[in-house]
Design an enzyme around this catalytic site. Structure first.
Site, PDB file in Angstrom:
ATOM      1  N   GLU A 286       2.597  15.152  30.587  1.00 45.16           N
ATOM      2  CA  GLU A 286       2.753  15.215  29.139  1.00 45.16           C
ATOM      3  C   GLU A 286       1.813  16.253  28.541  1.00 45.16           C
ATOM      4  O   GLU A 286       2.157  16.941  27.576  1.00 45.16           O
ATOM      5  CB  GLU A 286       2.490  13.835  28.527  1.00 45.16           C
ATOM      6  CG  GLU A 286       3.524  12.784  28.894  1.00 45.16           C
ATOM      7  CD  GLU A 286       4.925  13.201  28.474  1.00 45.16           C
ATOM      8  OE1 GLU A 286       5.116  13.554  27.291  1.00 45.16           O
ATOM      9  OE2 GLU A 286       5.827  13.183  29.339  1.00 45.16           O
ATOM     10  N   TRP A 289       3.589  19.462  29.120  1.00 47.15           N
ATOM     11  CA  TRP A 289       4.634  19.840  28.155  1.00 47.15           C
ATOM     12  C   TRP A 289       4.009  20.522  26.948  1.00 47.15           C
ATOM     13  O   TRP A 289       4.558  21.493  26.410  1.00 47.15           O
ATOM     14  CB  TRP A 289       5.439  18.618  27.730  1.00 47.15           C
ATOM     15  CG  TRP A 289       6.409  18.934  26.629  1.00 47.15           C
ATOM     16  CD1 TRP A 289       6.282  18.641  25.312  1.00 47.15           C
ATOM     17  CD2 TRP A 289       7.630  19.678  26.745  1.00 47.15           C
ATOM     18  NE1 TRP A 289       7.348  19.131  24.586  1.00 47.15           N
ATOM     19  CE2 TRP A 289       8.190  19.774  25.447  1.00 47.15           C
ATOM     20  CE3 TRP A 289       8.305  20.254  27.818  1.00 47.15           C
ATOM     21  CZ2 TRP A 289       9.399  20.431  25.203  1.00 47.15           C
ATOM     22  CZ3 TRP A 289       9.509  20.911  27.564  1.00 47.15           C
ATOM     23  CH2 TRP A 289      10.037  20.989  26.276  1.00 47.15           C
ATOM     24  N   TRP A 317      27.190  23.624  11.945  1.00 47.93           N
ATOM     25  CA  TRP A 317      26.487  22.500  11.327  1.00 47.93           C
ATOM     26  C   TRP A 317      27.278  21.981  10.124  1.00 47.93           C
ATOM     27  O   TRP A 317      28.034  22.725   9.492  1.00 47.93           O
ATOM     28  CB  TRP A 317      25.094  22.933  10.865  1.00 47.93           C
ATOM     29  CG  TRP A 317      24.203  23.441  11.949  1.00 47.93           C
ATOM     30  CD1 TRP A 317      23.767  24.722  12.123  1.00 47.93           C
ATOM     31  CD2 TRP A 317      23.648  22.687  13.024  1.00 47.93           C
ATOM     32  NE1 TRP A 317      22.969  24.819  13.242  1.00 47.93           N
ATOM     33  CE2 TRP A 317      22.882  23.585  13.820  1.00 47.93           C
ATOM     34  CE3 TRP A 317      23.721  21.348  13.411  1.00 47.93           C
ATOM     35  CZ2 TRP A 317      22.182  23.180  14.952  1.00 47.93           C
ATOM     36  CZ3 TRP A 317      23.016  20.934  14.550  1.00 47.93           C
ATOM     37  CH2 TRP A 317      22.272  21.847  15.302  1.00 47.93           C
ATOM     38  N   ASN A 353       7.146   8.057  21.277  1.00 49.21           N
ATOM     39  CA  ASN A 353       7.708   9.270  21.886  1.00 49.21           C
ATOM     40  C   ASN A 353       9.195   9.155  22.190  1.00 49.21           C
ATOM     41  O   ASN A 353       9.985  10.074  21.917  1.00 49.21           O
ATOM     42  CB  ASN A 353       6.952   9.599  23.181  1.00 49.21           C
ATOM     43  CG  ASN A 353       5.526  10.046  22.917  1.00 49.21           C
ATOM     44  OD1 ASN A 353       5.156  10.296  21.780  1.00 49.21           O
ATOM     45  ND2 ASN A 353       4.731  10.130  23.963  1.00 49.21           N
ATOM     46  N   TRP A 371      18.736  21.364  13.380  1.00 49.52           N
ATOM     47  CA  TRP A 371      17.471  20.848  13.913  1.00 49.52           C
ATOM     48  C   TRP A 371      16.264  21.292  13.108  1.00 49.52           C
ATOM     49  O   TRP A 371      15.238  20.608  13.067  1.00 49.52           O
ATOM     50  CB  TRP A 371      17.303  21.261  15.376  1.00 49.52           C
ATOM     51  CG  TRP A 371      17.215  22.757  15.624  1.00 49.52           C
ATOM     52  CD1 TRP A 371      18.225  23.589  15.958  1.00 49.52           C
ATOM     53  CD2 TRP A 371      16.028  23.581  15.557  1.00 49.52           C
ATOM     54  NE1 TRP A 371      17.770  24.887  16.104  1.00 49.52           N
ATOM     55  CE2 TRP A 371      16.426  24.904  15.868  1.00 49.52           C
ATOM     56  CE3 TRP A 371      14.697  23.335  15.273  1.00 49.52           C
ATOM     57  CZ2 TRP A 371      15.532  25.968  15.894  1.00 49.52           C
ATOM     58  CZ3 TRP A 371      13.787  24.394  15.295  1.00 49.52           C
ATOM     59  CH2 TRP A 371      14.208  25.697  15.604  1.00 49.52           C
ATOM     60  N   TRP A 394      11.978  19.798  19.176  1.00 53.06           N
ATOM     61  CA  TRP A 394      13.218  19.741  18.411  1.00 53.06           C
ATOM     62  C   TRP A 394      14.289  20.621  19.039  1.00 53.06           C
ATOM     63  O   TRP A 394      15.454  20.229  19.130  1.00 53.06           O
ATOM     64  CB  TRP A 394      12.964  20.129  16.952  1.00 53.06           C
ATOM     65  CG  TRP A 394      12.579  18.939  16.134  1.00 53.06           C
ATOM     66  CD1 TRP A 394      11.321  18.505  15.834  1.00 53.06           C
ATOM     67  CD2 TRP A 394      13.469  17.987  15.538  1.00 53.06           C
ATOM     68  NE1 TRP A 394      11.366  17.351  15.094  1.00 53.06           N
ATOM     69  CE2 TRP A 394      12.672  17.013  14.892  1.00 53.06           C
ATOM     70  CE3 TRP A 394      14.847  17.862  15.481  1.00 53.06           C
ATOM     71  CZ2 TRP A 394      13.229  15.924  14.204  1.00 53.06           C
ATOM     72  CZ3 TRP A 394      15.408  16.789  14.792  1.00 53.06           C
ATOM     73  CH2 TRP A 394      14.608  15.835  14.170  1.00 53.06           C
TER      74      TRP A 394
END
Length: 487
Positions: A286, A289, A317, A353, A371, A394
């Protein structure tokens, strides 16, 4: 022969609000001269993104704790506001400082500003030096075999781990010789003058109840997690109903703790052999990331504004989104796990998370909302609104990012809730109007028999909303929109 008195050194704090493992501060103290510690709230330099509301709240309390920590070792924190380049060059000149130090940042606007300041200070014969302290690995230290940046996490993290841990984290200094503030330096502000806290209305009650802000709070949180959470991390990290995550992200965001401190502590926590290596590896990944997100931000500086994969520039969209976006913001979508997550965010400044992925997928794929609208909302409401991780995550959920989840991976909010909150404990905590509903129906109240709803005091459409979209129909619409990209 009389030795000349060393000139002052200015320590410019930014996203590194701690004393331990603070290379810039250590460098300043090794100088032997007086030290001037400053924080500049810069909301005017070109390209810098203003902090969101929750981050401003956190910043106030983090600066308060940093000032207290500095005072205990003989130091002081002076708080200023304005253009960083103008303030630092004027302050160096007025104080006679011959060196300014800081911890590096990695956004394009921040890099440009830091480069400009280095040039201006050099013209004044003042040394400017930046240090690594926000990351384990600098973005330029890691390259693919072809010599370019990584775009996939697993090989990135494999290459990062191959570099090793490096030196141990630095200990916090025990004393400091602070340079007294002189009126010729300008006006040092009171923290309240920055107006970082909400007032009318004061929406931060839940944040105050949730967090212990500051370096001491970060260390305490890490210690508690290593003692009570790490041993079950790999199996339980996705359970929204359990306190199974580290909750260190806002502390990392503001540099109250360094990634190196976390890495070393986690690895040494396994020395006794009581914690399985898979738990340690999963937790450290983590941190990886976050490192990968900064690697992307550095090499692709428009990460929060532009689709990493350009084909998503043509994604269809939804054109009318205000109503659904507002319901998503408020946690009034009719899908309990979505609503619980969005209300947790508003009340506490954080979100579990796993639930972050579920609510993001719902907004993007069920509601067909760009997004970037979600990234903006998280930026304003998350205490850990990180410039790299927020955008990268995102885009990952949207399918438009690096190493992204395929767009056709669409989370079913019903199944996700039943899997990661099987008894509805998480939902009931943040959606109290469903608190009397049993586990069988808690994630699908619209399917519950009327007598069950009546016994639980629920009237769909009044006490709790019916789903604003049908899952099956929304899924088919999203898949059709994705398919249109390849036509």
């Amino acid at each position: 022969m009389v030795r000349p008195h060393p000139k002052p050194v200015i320590v410019w704090f930014r996203d590194d609000l701690r004393l331990a493992d603070q290379p810039a501060l250590a460098s300043a103290l090794a100088h032997d001269g007086p030290v001037l510690c400053v924080y500049i709230l810069d909301e005017v330099s070109p390209g810098l993104r203003p902090l969101g509301g929750a981050s401003r709240w956190w910043l106030h309390h983090s600066l308060e704790q940093l000032a207290s920590s500095l005072s205990k070792i003989g130091g002081r924190l002076d708080v200023l506001t304005g253009a960083s380049d103008q303030i630092l060059t004027a302050l160096a000149k007025a104080s006679g400082a011959d060196k300014v130090v800081w911890t590096r940042r990695y956004g394009a606007a921040e890099i440009a500003l830091d480069s400009k300041i280095k040039t201006l200070l050099k013209q004044q014969d003042v040394t400017a030096e930046s240090f690594k302290g926000q990351l384990l690995f600098e973005p330029w230290e890691l390259q693919t075999k072809a010599g370019g940046p990584f775009k996939v996490f697993t090989p990135f993290w494999r290459a990062a781990l191959a570099l090793g841990d490096g030196s141990a984290p630095l200990k916090a200094p025990k004393k400091m010789n602070a340079l007294p503030w002189d009126k010729s330096y300008g006006k040092s502000l009171k923290l309240a003058d920055l107006k970082l806290l909400p007032t009318k209305p004061d929406w931060a009650r839940g944040l105050r109840q949730t967090w212990q802000v500051g370096e001491a709070g970060a260390i305490a949180r890490l210690s508690d997690f290593l003692k009570n959470g790490l041993a079950h991390y790999a199996e339980e990290r996705d359970r929204a109903d359990r306190d199974s995550t580290s909750r260190l992200s806002p502390h990392l965001r503001f540099g109250e703790i360094s990634p190196k401190q976390i890495l070393w502590a986690a690895r040494h926590a396994g020395d006794a052999g009581s914690i399985a290596q898979r738990n340690i590896d999963k937790f450290i990944a983590e941190i990886g990331w976050r490192e990968f997100s900064y690697h992307l931000l550095y090499h692709f500086p428009d990460l929060r504004q532009a689709n990493f994969q350009p084909r998503f520039d043509h994604f269809p969209w939804a054109k009318s989104t205000k109503k659904n976006l507002d319901l998503w913001h408020k946690g009034q979508t009719g899908y309990p796990v979505i609503d619980a997550g969005m209300r947790e965010l508003w009340q506490t400044g954080t979100m579990h998370n796993r639930v972050r992925m579920i609510v993001a997928s719902f907004m993007i794929k069920h509601l067909m909302i760009d997004w970037r609208r979600g990234e903006e909302w998280f930026w304003d409401t998350l205490c850990d609104a990180d410039p790299a991780s927020n955008a990268a995550s995102w885009q990952w959920v949207a399918g438009s990012g690096a190493d992204a989840a395929p767009y056709f991976r669409i989370f079913n909010p019903i199944i996700q809730g039943e899997k990661f909150d099987p008894d509805g404990i998480y939902v009931k905590r943040f959606v109290p109007e469903l608190s009397r509903l049993g586990a069988k129906w808690i994630h699908r109240p619209w399917e519950a028999p009327d007598n069950i709803l009546a016994a639980a005091g629920i009237t769909l459409g009044k006490t709790y909303p019916a789903p604003i979209v049908d899952h099956a129909a929304a899924r088919e619409r999203a898949l059709a929109a994705f398919a249109s990209l390849s036509q």
